[in-house]
Design a protein around this motif. Structure first.
Motif, PDB file in Angstrom:
ATOM      1  N   TYR A 199       0.849  -1.180   0.000  1.00  0.00           N
ATOM      2  CA  TYR A 199       0.000   0.000   0.000  1.00  0.00           C
ATOM      3  C   TYR A 199       0.895   1.243   0.000  1.00  0.00           C
ATOM      4  CZ  TYR A 199      -3.385  -3.404   1.883  1.00  0.00           C
ATOM      5  OH  TYR A 199      -4.175  -4.511   2.097  1.00  0.00           O
ATOM      6  N   HIS A 200       0.406   2.331  -0.601  1.00  0.00           N
ATOM      7  CA  HIS A 200       1.220   3.550  -0.668  1.00  0.00           C
ATOM      8  C   HIS A 200       0.325   4.775  -0.610  1.00  0.00           C
ATOM      9  CE1 HIS A 200       0.079   4.430  -4.885  1.00  0.00           C
ATOM     10  NE2 HIS A 200       0.002   3.114  -4.991  1.00  0.00           N
TER      11      HIS A 200
ATOM     12  N   ASP B 219      -1.057  -1.287  -4.354  1.00  0.00           N
ATOM     13  CA  ASP B 219      -0.276  -1.285  -5.585  1.00  0.00           C
ATOM     14  C   ASP B 219      -0.796  -2.394  -6.500  1.00  0.00           C
ATOM     15  OD1 ASP B 219       1.987  -2.148  -7.418  1.00  0.00           O
ATOM     16  OD2 ASP B 219       2.851  -0.347  -6.535  1.00  0.00           O
TER      17      ASP B 219
ATOM     18  N   TRP C   2       1.822  -5.016  -8.071  1.00  0.00           N
ATOM     19  CA  TRP C   2       2.265  -6.061  -7.147  1.00  0.00           C
ATOM     20  C   TRP C   2       1.140  -7.064  -6.880  1.00  0.00           C
ATOM     21  CZ3 TRP C   2       6.711  -7.920  -5.872  1.00  0.00           C
ATOM     22  CH2 TRP C   2       6.841  -8.762  -4.759  1.00  0.00           C
TER      23      TRP C   2
ATOM     24  N   ASN D  31      10.462   1.020  -7.503  1.00  0.00           N
ATOM     25  CA  ASN D  31       9.353   1.831  -7.988  1.00  0.00           C
ATOM     26  C   ASN D  31       9.108   3.128  -7.222  1.00  0.00           C
ATOM     27  OD1 ASN D  31       7.711   0.187 -10.185  1.00  0.00           O
ATOM     28  ND2 ASN D  31       8.450  -1.285  -8.675  1.00  0.00           N
ATOM     29  N   TYR D  32       9.582   3.206  -5.984  1.00  0.00           N
ATOM     30  CA  TYR D  32       9.228   4.354  -5.156  1.00  0.00           C
ATOM     31  C   TYR D  32      10.428   5.129  -4.604  1.00  0.00           C
ATOM     32  CZ  TYR D  32       4.528   2.315  -5.106  1.00  0.00           C
ATOM     33  OH  TYR D  32       3.309   1.810  -5.476  1.00  0.00           O
TER      34      TYR D  32
END
Length: 240
Positions: A74-75, A82, A85, A172-173
């Motif tokens: 989660y983001h 996500d 994923w 990715n982040y």
């Protein structure tokens, strides 16, 4: 979301959480830095359980939340899931077949979870865990097998786990030259501790990590819980 420049990726229970004074000291130290340190919680708990812990222990909300032993990411402020994923984690996932195989093995108790992103058991013995591991291999069920704390058996989707989720998170982040520290205390943290980033095994770690040799990227702290994280952060980044 904007790329992360500094990151603490940490297990919760027994690592980030466990010593209130040490945690306050760690967070106060981060507040003195010129740039913020983003938080990623990487835990075996499911999302609702993490939120309960955050409220109970007055923990800061994470920038990234990885739950269920690395099977859900989660983001953002609203903790959006996500999708990339999730797609990877559901592609060849066969939870019902895993449960059916486990029914024939004594000494396994299914853990009550709100979803089937992972299938987890309490094992009464290492023999029970090993029997499940062998049966899944014989049946050619795609999976990742994790046995930790001499009791917990987590069956994850193929390619799952804290280590692979951490790599996906960083790819990715996180900026390429970011300062990163990974922290853990038990066997289900091993893959992320050995993922190739600066990492710390806190002093209160479970015996299953006792034989892991420290190296230039893996620091064994003399302090426990969050105080061990602070010790390691200063070891890797204190001079910057």
């Amino acid at each position: 979301m904007e790329k992360i420049r500094h990151l603490l990726a940490t297990d919760l229970d027994g690592t980030f959480v466990g010593d209130d004074a040490g945690l306050k000291q760690l967070l106060a130290y981060y507040d003195t830095l010129d740039e913020p340190v983003a938080l990623a919680y990487i835990t075996g708990r499911h999302q609702a359980s993490v939120i309960d812990l955050i409220n109970e222990a007055s923990l800061p909300m994470p920038d990234i939340l990885i739950t269920d032993v690395g099977t859900v990411i989660y983001h953002g402020e609203s903790l959006f899931e996500d999708e990339l994923w999730t797609e990877k984690m559901t592609e060849n996932w066969q939870p019902d077949n895993i449960l059916k195989i486990a029914e024939g093995i004594s000494g396994l108790t299914v853990q009550n979870l709100p979803h089937q992103r992972r299938v987890s058991f309490y094992a009464s013995s290492t023999e029970s865990a090993e029997a499940l591991k062998i049966s899944l291999l014989q049946k050619e069920i795609p999976h990742t097998f994790i046995f930790s704390s001499n009791r917990d058996v987590d069956i994850l989707p193929e390619g799952g786990g804290k280590g692979e989720a951490l790599k996906f998170l960083i790819e990715n982040y996180v900026e390429k030259e970011a300062g990163i520290l990974v922290a853990g205390d038990s066997g289900n943290d091993l893959a992320m501790l050995e993922a190739g980033y600066p990492a710390v095994i806190v002093a209160n770690a479970r015996p299953e990590l006792a034989d892991i040799e420290a190296n230039e990227l893996l620091y064994r702290a003399s302090s426990s819980y969050a105080a061990g994280i602070l010790e390691a952060w200063q070891h890797f980044y204190g001079g910057r």
